[in-house]
Design an enzyme around this catalytic site. Structure first.
Site, PDB file in Angstrom:
ATOM      1  N   HIS A 185      -2.316  -2.388  -9.629  1.00 58.69           N
ATOM      2  CA  HIS A 185      -3.369  -1.788  -8.796  1.00 58.69           C
ATOM      3  C   HIS A 185      -4.596  -2.691  -8.834  1.00 58.69           C
ATOM      4  O   HIS A 185      -4.899  -3.279  -9.867  1.00 58.69           O
ATOM      5  CB  HIS A 185      -3.742  -0.392  -9.336  1.00 58.69           C
ATOM      6  CG  HIS A 185      -4.396   0.468  -8.316  1.00 58.69           C
ATOM      7  ND1 HIS A 185      -5.737   0.403  -8.041  1.00 58.69           N
ATOM      8  CD2 HIS A 185      -3.889   1.387  -7.469  1.00 58.69           C
ATOM      9  CE1 HIS A 185      -6.040   1.260  -7.086  1.00 58.69           C
ATOM     10  NE2 HIS A 185      -4.935   1.870  -6.705  1.00 58.69           N
ATOM     11  N   HIS A 202       0.865  -1.202   0.000  1.00 55.98           N
ATOM     12  CA  HIS A 202       0.000   0.000   0.000  1.00 55.98           C
ATOM     13  C   HIS A 202       0.897   1.246   0.000  1.00 55.98           C
ATOM     14  O   HIS A 202       1.797   1.347  -0.816  1.00 55.98           O
ATOM     15  CB  HIS A 202      -0.953  -0.111   1.204  1.00 55.98           C
ATOM     16  CG  HIS A 202      -2.092   0.864   1.240  1.00 55.98           C
ATOM     17  ND1 HIS A 202      -2.450   1.683   0.217  1.00 55.98           N
ATOM     18  CD2 HIS A 202      -2.968   1.144   2.249  1.00 55.98           C
ATOM     19  CE1 HIS A 202      -3.498   2.422   0.582  1.00 55.98           C
ATOM     20  NE2 HIS A 202      -3.825   2.121   1.808  1.00 55.98           N
ATOM     21  N   ASP A 253       2.485   5.497  -6.420  1.00 51.83           N
ATOM     22  CA  ASP A 253       3.729   5.406  -5.650  1.00 51.83           C
ATOM     23  C   ASP A 253       4.976   5.390  -6.516  1.00 51.83           C
ATOM     24  O   ASP A 253       6.090   5.456  -5.987  1.00 51.83           O
ATOM     25  CB  ASP A 253       3.703   4.146  -4.779  1.00 51.83           C
ATOM     26  CG  ASP A 253       2.712   4.296  -3.629  1.00 51.83           C
ATOM     27  OD1 ASP A 253       1.975   3.336  -3.340  1.00 51.83           O
ATOM     28  OD2 ASP A 253       2.660   5.399  -3.045  1.00 51.83           O
TER      29      ASP A 253
HETATM   30  C1  SDX Z   1      -1.523   2.139  -3.274  1.00 52.74           C
HETATM   31  O1  SDX Z   1      -6.185   0.562  -3.364  1.00 52.74           O
HETATM   32  C2  SDX Z   1      -5.750   1.772  -3.600  1.00 52.74           C
HETATM   33  O2  SDX Z   1      -6.448   2.637  -4.119  1.00 52.74           O
HETATM   34  C3  SDX Z   1      -4.327   2.013  -3.143  1.00 52.74           C
HETATM   35  C4  SDX Z   1      -3.718   3.346  -3.514  1.00 52.74           C
HETATM   36  C5  SDX Z   1      -4.411   4.503  -2.819  1.00 52.74           C
HETATM   37  O3  SDX Z   1      -4.363   5.629  -3.337  1.00 52.74           O
HETATM   38  O4  SDX Z   1      -4.890   4.268  -1.688  1.00 52.74           O
HETATM   39  O5  SDX Z   1      -3.802   3.535  -4.919  1.00 52.74           O
HETATM   40  C6  SDX Z   1      -2.251   3.426  -3.078  1.00 52.74           C
HETATM   41  O6  SDX Z   1      -1.437   1.368  -2.364  1.00 52.74           O
HETATM   42  C7  SDX Z   1      -0.980   1.816  -4.620  1.00 52.74           C
HETATM   43  C8  SDX Z   1      -0.347   0.400  -4.694  1.00 52.74           C
HETATM   44  C9  SDX Z   1       1.049   0.450  -4.061  1.00 52.74           C
HETATM   45  N1  SDX Z   1       1.621  -0.917  -3.963  1.00 52.74           N
HETATM   46  C10 SDX Z   1       2.570  -1.317  -4.806  1.00 52.74           C
HETATM   47  O7  SDX Z   1       3.032  -0.632  -5.700  1.00 52.74           O
HETATM   48  C11 SDX Z   1       3.090  -2.723  -4.505  1.00 52.74           C
HETATM   49  C12 SDX Z   1       3.209  -3.541  -5.798  1.00 52.74           C
HETATM   50  N2  SDX Z   1       1.874  -3.794  -6.324  1.00 52.74           N
HETATM   51  C13 SDX Z   1       1.288  -5.076  -6.099  1.00 52.74           C
HETATM   52  O8  SDX Z   1       1.645  -5.706  -4.898  1.00 52.74           O
HETATM   53  C14 SDX Z   1      -0.195  -5.139  -6.472  1.00 52.74           C
HETATM   54  O9  SDX Z   1      -0.306  -4.626  -7.727  1.00 52.74           O
HETATM   55  C15 SDX Z   1      -1.233  -4.468  -5.583  1.00 52.74           C
HETATM   56  C16 SDX Z   1      -1.066  -4.830  -4.152  1.00 52.74           C
HETATM   57  C17 SDX Z   1      -1.184  -2.991  -5.730  1.00 52.74           C
HETATM   58  C18 SDX Z   1      -2.608  -4.948  -6.056  1.00 52.74           C
HETATM   59  O10 SDX Z   1      -2.649  -6.309  -5.787  1.00 52.74           O
HETATM   60  P1  SDX Z   1      -3.844  -7.262  -6.274  1.00 52.74           P
HETATM   61  O11 SDX Z   1      -4.945  -6.484  -6.880  1.00 52.74           O
HETATM   62  O12 SDX Z   1      -4.159  -8.160  -5.131  1.00 52.74           O
HETATM   63  O13 SDX Z   1      -3.170  -8.067  -7.439  1.00 52.74           O
HETATM   64  P2  SDX Z   1      -2.427  -9.469  -7.279  1.00 52.74           P
HETATM   65  O14 SDX Z   1      -1.311  -9.343  -6.289  1.00 52.74           O
HETATM   66  O15 SDX Z   1      -3.454 -10.521  -7.046  1.00 52.74           O
HETATM   67  O16 SDX Z   1      -1.768  -9.623  -8.723  1.00 52.74           O
HETATM   68  C19 SDX Z   1      -2.538 -10.089  -9.840  1.00 52.74           C
HETATM   69  C20 SDX Z   1      -1.490 -10.572 -10.844  1.00 52.74           C
HETATM   70  C21 SDX Z   1      -0.507 -11.572 -10.236  1.00 52.74           C
HETATM   71  O17 SDX Z   1       0.006 -12.379 -11.276  1.00 52.74           O
HETATM   72  P3  SDX Z   1      -0.556 -13.921 -11.395  1.00 52.74           P
HETATM   73  O18 SDX Z   1      -0.253 -14.581 -10.069  1.00 52.74           O
HETATM   74  O19 SDX Z   1      -2.041 -13.782 -11.698  1.00 52.74           O
HETATM   75  O20 SDX Z   1       0.254 -14.483 -12.547  1.00 52.74           O
HETATM   76  O21 SDX Z   1      -0.677  -9.460 -11.271  1.00 52.74           O
HETATM   77  C22 SDX Z   1       0.647  -9.642 -10.820  1.00 52.74           C
HETATM   78  C23 SDX Z   1       0.618 -10.698  -9.745  1.00 52.74           C
HETATM   79  O22 SDX Z   1       1.857 -11.388  -9.673  1.00 52.74           O
HETATM   80  N3  SDX Z   1       1.099  -8.367 -10.245  1.00 52.74           N
HETATM   81  C24 SDX Z   1       2.345  -7.947 -10.242  1.00 52.74           C
HETATM   82  C25 SDX Z   1       2.325  -6.690  -9.628  1.00 52.74           C
HETATM   83  N4  SDX Z   1       1.073  -6.397  -9.275  1.00 52.74           N
HETATM   84  C26 SDX Z   1       0.313  -7.440  -9.653  1.00 52.74           C
HETATM   85  N5  SDX Z   1       3.486  -8.512 -10.701  1.00 52.74           N
HETATM   86  C27 SDX Z   1       4.619  -7.789 -10.523  1.00 52.74           C
HETATM   87  N6  SDX Z   1       4.662  -6.576  -9.939  1.00 52.74           N
HETATM   88  C28 SDX Z   1       3.552  -6.007  -9.479  1.00 52.74           C
HETATM   89  N7  SDX Z   1       3.604  -4.817  -8.905  1.00 52.74           N
END
Ligand code: SDX
Length: 420
Positions: free
Chosen positions: A301, A262, A357
């Protein structure tokens, strides 16, 4: 056009680019009346769950749009201030000049805080503030503020709204304190003549910011203020729905925002960029990250399946700040290359794009801020969205209490200890 007007013009250009790349029709499914009971398809992490109805803001994930109280984030980033945007989120309308002046005066009046908070930061285990994560210290200080407020347990909407306004002011002051203590310097008192963004920078760095630095911080605070049912906002609403007090609510939200998935991602993006080290290393680093299925901080996201509109603004601002600053240019060039590579591969495969971010840390580093303070700045903005949303829900409160599907055994015998 002066330097600040040039910054605002960059926001306008980002809006024009976004409009060219996406249509502006909101998704039909999440806009309109809400009549309980509703059915929705749920997935792990409450994906798809509808927690409530709201008039505060809306994230259009497929188009990459964000609105606060109906106003597009690009408009607010170009034309508003964090104080005005906070007022909009809290009261549902843009303030008149007099209302805004009064709101600003109230914030300025609340900024100085009880010396107990400084004593806690200096003497308690957080005295090793360098080792304690600033978000941990920030959450602790909010609870200390609650201990000092004899009206803390008044959970009426009116009183909790006043506490939210107090915390908009005081989270900025505490963030400044923590930044100064971590760098081995004494905190500086807030300067009531400064805007909120300028005061936050001043209390963190000890120097009055330039008009450009002030404007860039103001835009970043506007961009981070609210974002639907994100984890920390939902945490705030869940905590507050039990009629816990506003301080417990916000301290809990700070705890959630700290997480690397997050708000904590902004700090880690900078560490990743530093780890890459140079533009030439980006491709090898990215391929290695892909092979090891490493989560790329600042990308992806739950809702956006398009470029995050906030990154559309923060990216060019980071670029602007890299001009005449070789160190920031080094960071920015690496970020741009990684952005391009991820969008070309994961953007196509899995609709993974930069989120808020990804560029924010480069902007803050250019403003002279240490990476550990990036997420507290996020909290110093999101307090407005947290407050607006838990207060809106409190108007017709019902405690959040979801269910779980029990997948364990149901008729187990109790085995006496001698027979185990
Ligand atoms: C914020 O919710 C909000 O609105 C949050 C926010 C706000 O203003 O409040 O926008 C602020 O928190 C932004 C997000 C910051 N976090 C990151 O940058 C951390 C990296 N991002 C990921 O961990 C992820 O994208 C999340 C946590 C943001 C979202 O996670 P989800 O929706 O649960 O997605 P997931 O982990 O289930 O991923 C789905 C697929 C997976 O691949 P498969 O297993 O299906 O093959 O997408 C891939 C994931 O591996 N994936 C990523 C990735 N994000 C998703 N792969 C590599 N890098 C990533 N960042």
């Amino acid at each position: 056009m002066n330097d600040v007007e040039a910054i605002n013009a960059m926001v306008r250009q980002a809006a024009e680019k976004a409009a060219q790349e996406t249509n502006d029709e909101p998704e039909p499914i999440l806009v309109g009346d809400l009549n309980w009971p509703i059915t929705c398809e749920l997935r792990p992490g409450l994906e798809g769950a509808i927690a409530c109805g709201t008039k505060i803001g809306y994230v259009n994930g497929s188009k990459g749009w964000l609105i606060y109280r109906g106003i597009n984030i690009f408009e607010l980033a170009e034309k508003s201030s964090f104080e005005e945007t906070s007022y909009l989120l809290l009261y549902g309308k843009l303030p008149t000049r007099k209302e805004l002046d009064n709101f600003r005066m109230k914030l300025a009046g609340y900024m100085p805080i009880d010396e107990t908070v400084l004593a806690v930061l200096k003497r308690s285990p957080t005295a090793r503030v360098r080792d304690t994560h600033p978000m941990t210290a920030l959450g602790l200080c909010v609870l200390v503020l609650g201990m000092l407020d004899e009206k803390a347990e008044d959970t009426s909407v009116e009183n909790e709204r006043e506490i939210v306004i107090k915390l908009i002011a005081q989270i900025a002051t505490i963030t400044g304190m923590i930044a100064r203590l971590r760098s081995g310097r004494d905190p500086v008192e807030p300067e009531p003549s400064l805007s909120h963004a300028a005061n936050l920078l001043y209390m963190m760095t000890g120097e009055r910011p330039s008009p450009v630095a002030e404007r860039i911080m103001d835009i970043s605070l506007i961009l981070h203020a609210d974002h639907g049912m994100n984890a920390s906002t939902f945490s705030a609403m869940v905590i507050n729905s039990s009629l816990a007090n506003a301080y417990a609510t916000i301290s809990g939200a700070i705890g959630s925002l700290k997480g690397s998935l997050h708000g904590g991602a902004n700090e880690r993006v900078l560490y990743d960029i530093e780890e890459i080290g140079s533009v030439d290393n980006v491709e090898a680093w990215f391929q290695k990250a892909r092979e090891s299925k490493r989560k790329l901080m600042g990308f992806g996201h739950r809702v956006y399946k398009a470029y995050d509109p906030r990154a559309r603004i923060l990216g060019p601002l980071a670029g602007k700040m890299s001009e005449n600053n070789p160190e920031i240019k080094r960071l920015y060039d690496i970020a741009r290359k990684l952005d391009g590579m991820v969008c070309a591969e994961l953007g196509v495969e899995k609709k993974i794009f930069p989120n808020v971010d990804f560029y924010s840390g480069i902007v803050y580093r250019a403003l002279g801020i240490h990476a550990g303070m990036f997420t507290p700045i996020f909290a110093a903005s999101r307090i407005s969205g947290w407050g607006a949303r838990f207060l809106e829900y409190l108007e017709n409160n019902r405690i959040f209490r979801p269910r779980a599907v029990y997948t364990g055994p149901v008729r187990e015998e109790y085995t006496p200890i001698d027979r185990r």
